[in-house]
Design a protein around this motif. Structure first.
Motif, PDB file in Angstrom:
ATOM      1  N   ILE A   9      -9.013   9.906 -22.512  1.00  0.00           N
ATOM      2  CA  ILE A   9      -9.422  10.871 -21.438  1.00  0.00           C
ATOM      3  C   ILE A   9      -8.209  11.085 -20.812  1.00  0.00           C
ATOM      4  N   LEU A  10      -7.868  12.469 -20.416  1.00  0.00           N
ATOM      5  CA  LEU A  10      -6.620  12.777 -19.676  1.00  0.00           C
ATOM      6  C   LEU A  10      -7.010  12.692 -18.235  1.00  0.00           C
ATOM      7  N   VAL A  11      -6.266  12.276 -17.551  1.00  0.00           N
ATOM      8  CA  VAL A  11      -6.688  12.380 -15.964  1.00  0.00           C
ATOM      9  C   VAL A  11      -5.414  12.990 -15.121  1.00  0.00           C
ATOM     10  N   THR A  12      -5.804  13.883 -14.376  1.00  0.00           N
ATOM     11  CA  THR A  12      -4.654  14.538 -13.563  1.00  0.00           C
ATOM     12  C   THR A  12      -4.378  13.951 -12.300  1.00  0.00           C
ATOM     13  N   LEU A  13      -3.018  13.529 -11.971  1.00  0.00           N
ATOM     14  CA  LEU A  13      -2.860  12.956 -10.778  1.00  0.00           C
ATOM     15  C   LEU A  13      -1.795  13.902 -10.097  1.00  0.00           C
ATOM     16  N   VAL A  14      -2.022  13.688  -8.678  1.00  0.00           N
ATOM     17  CA  VAL A  14      -1.268  14.725  -7.873  1.00  0.00           C
ATOM     18  C   VAL A  14       0.037  13.990  -7.229  1.00  0.00           C
ATOM     19  N   THR A  15       1.254  14.553  -7.137  1.00  0.00           N
ATOM     20  CA  THR A  15       2.123  13.819  -6.465  1.00  0.00           C
ATOM     21  C   THR A  15       2.297  14.200  -5.065  1.00  0.00           C
ATOM     22  N   GLN A  16       3.229  13.641  -4.228  1.00  0.00           N
ATOM     23  CA  GLN A  16       3.281  13.747  -2.901  1.00  0.00           C
ATOM     24  C   GLN A  16       3.696  15.292  -2.669  1.00  0.00           C
ATOM     25  N   LYS A  17       4.601  15.615  -3.505  1.00  0.00           N
ATOM     26  CA  LYS A  17       4.987  17.230  -3.529  1.00  0.00           C
ATOM     27  C   LYS A  17       3.964  18.095  -3.925  1.00  0.00           C
ATOM     28  N   GLY A  18       3.110  17.749  -4.720  1.00  0.00           N
ATOM     29  CA  GLY A  18       1.984  18.604  -5.259  1.00  0.00           C
ATOM     30  C   GLY A  18       0.864  18.493  -4.094  1.00  0.00           C
ATOM     31  N   LEU A  19       0.622  17.427  -3.244  1.00  0.00           N
ATOM     32  CA  LEU A  19      -0.202  17.472  -1.971  1.00  0.00           C
ATOM     33  C   LEU A  19       0.091  18.707  -1.029  1.00  0.00           C
ATOM     34  N   SER A  20       1.536  18.763  -0.800  1.00  0.00           N
ATOM     35  CA  SER A  20       1.789  19.833   0.300  1.00  0.00           C
ATOM     36  C   SER A  20       1.539  21.021  -0.558  1.00  0.00           C
ATOM     37  N   VAL A  47      -7.149  13.625  -2.804  1.00  0.00           N
ATOM     38  CA  VAL A  47      -6.539  14.731  -2.312  1.00  0.00           C
ATOM     39  C   VAL A  47      -7.632  15.536  -1.364  1.00  0.00           C
ATOM     40  N   ALA A  48      -8.700  15.648  -2.024  1.00  0.00           N
ATOM     41  CA  ALA A  48      -9.841  16.276  -1.246  1.00  0.00           C
ATOM     42  C   ALA A  48     -10.061  15.574   0.125  1.00  0.00           C
ATOM     43  N   LYS A  49     -10.101  14.571   0.020  1.00  0.00           N
ATOM     44  CA  LYS A  49     -10.439  13.674   1.244  1.00  0.00           C
ATOM     45  C   LYS A  49      -9.247  13.561   2.338  1.00  0.00           C
ATOM     46  N   ILE A  50      -7.896  13.456   1.775  1.00  0.00           N
ATOM     47  CA  ILE A  50      -6.949  13.578   2.869  1.00  0.00           C
ATOM     48  C   ILE A  50      -6.786  14.603   3.280  1.00  0.00           C
ATOM     49  N   LEU A  51      -7.165  15.792   2.720  1.00  0.00           N
ATOM     50  CA  LEU A  51      -6.821  17.439   3.538  1.00  0.00           C
ATOM     51  C   LEU A  51      -8.043  17.370   4.274  1.00  0.00           C
ATOM     52  N   SER A  52      -9.464  16.898   4.144  1.00  0.00           N
ATOM     53  CA  SER A  52     -10.526  16.975   5.072  1.00  0.00           C
ATOM     54  C   SER A  52     -11.039  18.520   5.286  1.00  0.00           C
ATOM     55  N   ILE A  53     -10.992  19.379   4.380  1.00  0.00           N
ATOM     56  CA  ILE A  53     -11.284  20.644   4.526  1.00  0.00           C
ATOM     57  C   ILE A  53     -12.886  20.956   4.537  1.00  0.00           C
ATOM     58  N   PRO A  54     -13.633  21.594   5.212  1.00  0.00           N
ATOM     59  CA  PRO A  54     -15.085  21.590   5.302  1.00  0.00           C
ATOM     60  C   PRO A  54     -15.634  22.192   3.832  1.00  0.00           C
ATOM     61  N   ARG A  77      -0.654  24.251   0.787  1.00  0.00           N
ATOM     62  CA  ARG A  77      -0.355  25.755   1.201  1.00  0.00           C
ATOM     63  C   ARG A  77      -1.225  26.742   0.411  1.00  0.00           C
ATOM     64  N   ARG A  78      -1.584  26.443  -1.069  1.00  0.00           N
ATOM     65  CA  ARG A  78      -2.353  27.425  -1.725  1.00  0.00           C
ATOM     66  C   ARG A  78      -3.748  27.511  -1.263  1.00  0.00           C
ATOM     67  N   LEU A  79      -4.034  26.552  -0.559  1.00  0.00           N
ATOM     68  CA  LEU A  79      -5.549  26.472   0.095  1.00  0.00           C
ATOM     69  C   LEU A  79      -5.411  27.241   1.260  1.00  0.00           C
ATOM     70  N   GLU A  80      -4.251  27.142   2.081  1.00  0.00           N
ATOM     71  CA  GLU A  80      -4.294  27.901   3.366  1.00  0.00           C
ATOM     72  C   GLU A  80      -3.872  29.274   3.174  1.00  0.00           C
ATOM     73  N   LYS A  81      -3.397  29.786   1.983  1.00  0.00           N
ATOM     74  CA  LYS A  81      -3.105  31.015   1.693  1.00  0.00           C
ATOM     75  C   LYS A  81      -4.450  31.857   1.315  1.00  0.00           C
ATOM     76  N   ALA A  82      -5.273  30.945   0.629  1.00  0.00           N
ATOM     77  CA  ALA A  82      -6.599  31.567   0.279  1.00  0.00           C
ATOM     78  C   ALA A  82      -7.591  31.517   1.463  1.00  0.00           C
ATOM     79  N   GLY A  83      -7.172  30.866   2.850  1.00  0.00           N
ATOM     80  CA  GLY A  83      -7.930  30.922   3.837  1.00  0.00           C
ATOM     81  C   GLY A  83      -8.758  29.845   4.214  1.00  0.00           C
ATOM     82  N   PHE A  84      -8.048  28.650   3.313  1.00  0.00           N
ATOM     83  CA  PHE A  84      -9.020  27.224   4.071  1.00  0.00           C
ATOM     84  C   PHE A  84      -7.752  26.431   4.656  1.00  0.00           C
ATOM     85  N   PHE A  85      -8.456  25.868   5.738  1.00  0.00           N
ATOM     86  CA  PHE A  85      -7.389  25.191   6.442  1.00  0.00           C
ATOM     87  C   PHE A  85      -7.690  23.640   6.693  1.00  0.00           C
ATOM     88  N   SER A  86      -6.644  22.653   6.535  1.00  0.00           N
ATOM     89  CA  SER A  86      -6.733  21.211   6.908  1.00  0.00           C
ATOM     90  C   SER A  86      -6.687  20.855   8.097  1.00  0.00           C
TER      91      SER A  86
END
Length: 244
Positions: A215-226, A161-168, A230-239
């Motif tokens: 070990i419990l591994v958290t995975l993100v859905t396509q809905k979760g990616l969007s 997810v971090a790689k896809i968003l490419s936020i500095p 949105r939460r990052l943009e609300k906090a001032g981070f932009f992809s």
């Protein structure tokens, strides 16, 4: 809103003692002391072993995985306040929900029906995978990484997810920290149940065959990616990616 999450470990439904303490509104260290004090009682319903959170052992938190009976027993040592009564109800619901997901066949006919259904499902998934692969072949080399992933049905790791968003300066670790600060992920990097229910995340168990650790591994859905974008943009981070 409850954050209770039940896990299936070695065919046994268990729940993290930290979540029960949170549900009761008490400190986890006090709840662990209660379990330690009445350990003999708890072990009438199975072994009670202290677990250690994955990560740096110097800072890792310890906790217990309690089975269903042990979880209910822990509440009998609390005063019967409205909060405790609500915790009991939420525990019952959490375990019932976990059981409903795992519907085991009760006889030979049901087992046979499950086998047939499983084969049909595998065939259907094979056709879907073939179709997805065909779509990927048609994509140009310049296609966005997100477009490639969106055409498949796989879940994403936080690092992906971090790689896809490419936020500095928003790599895997910083994204984990951000999601925890937003109270989307818990300290153990597992999402709160409400975000699982909304379809943003799923949690899978990874078994280490060398030490037997789960070990419990958290995975993100396509809905979760969007949702994360949105939460990052609300906090001032932009992809820099065009993700809906």
């Amino acid at each position: 809103m409850t954050n209770l999450i039940v896990h299936n470990i070695n065919s046994t439904f268990v729940i993290d003692s930290r979540l029960i303490a949170e549900e009761l509104g008490i400190l986890h260290k006090n709840f662990k002391e209660l379990i330690k004090t009445y350990k003999v009682d708890f072990e009438e319903f199975g072994q009670v072993a202290l677990e250690t959170e994955a990560g740096d052992i110097r800072y890792a938190e310890t906790f217990y995985y309690l089975n269903e009976n042990q979880s209910y027993l822990s509440l009998t040592y609390s005063n019967n306040t409205p909060k405790v009564r609500r915790a009991k109800i939420n525990l019952v619901k959490a375990f019932d929900q976990a059981k409903s997901v795992l519907k085991l066949p009760q006889n030979y006919i049901e087992a046979l029906e499950c086998l047939v259904a499983s084969e049909k499902e595998k065939k259907a998934l094979s056709l879907v995978a073939a179709d997805a692969q065909a779509k990927l072949v048609d994509l140009t080399p310049k296609a966005e990484m997100y477009d490639v992933i969106a055409d498949s049905s796989k879940f994403l790791k936080i690092a992906e997810v971090a790689k896809i968003l490419s936020i500095p300066n928003m790599g895997q670790n910083n994204l984990f920290n951000f999601l925890k600060s937003e109270e989307i992920l818990q300290k153990n990097k597992v999402p709160y149940q409400r975000y699982v229910n909304l379809g943003h995340f799923t949690v899978v168990e990874k078994y280490n065959k060398y030490n037997g650790e789960v070990i419990l591994v958290t995975l993100v859905t396509q809905k979760g990616l969007s949702f994360i974008k949105r939460r990052l943009e609300k906090a001032g981070f932009f992809s820099s990616k065009l993700i809906a």
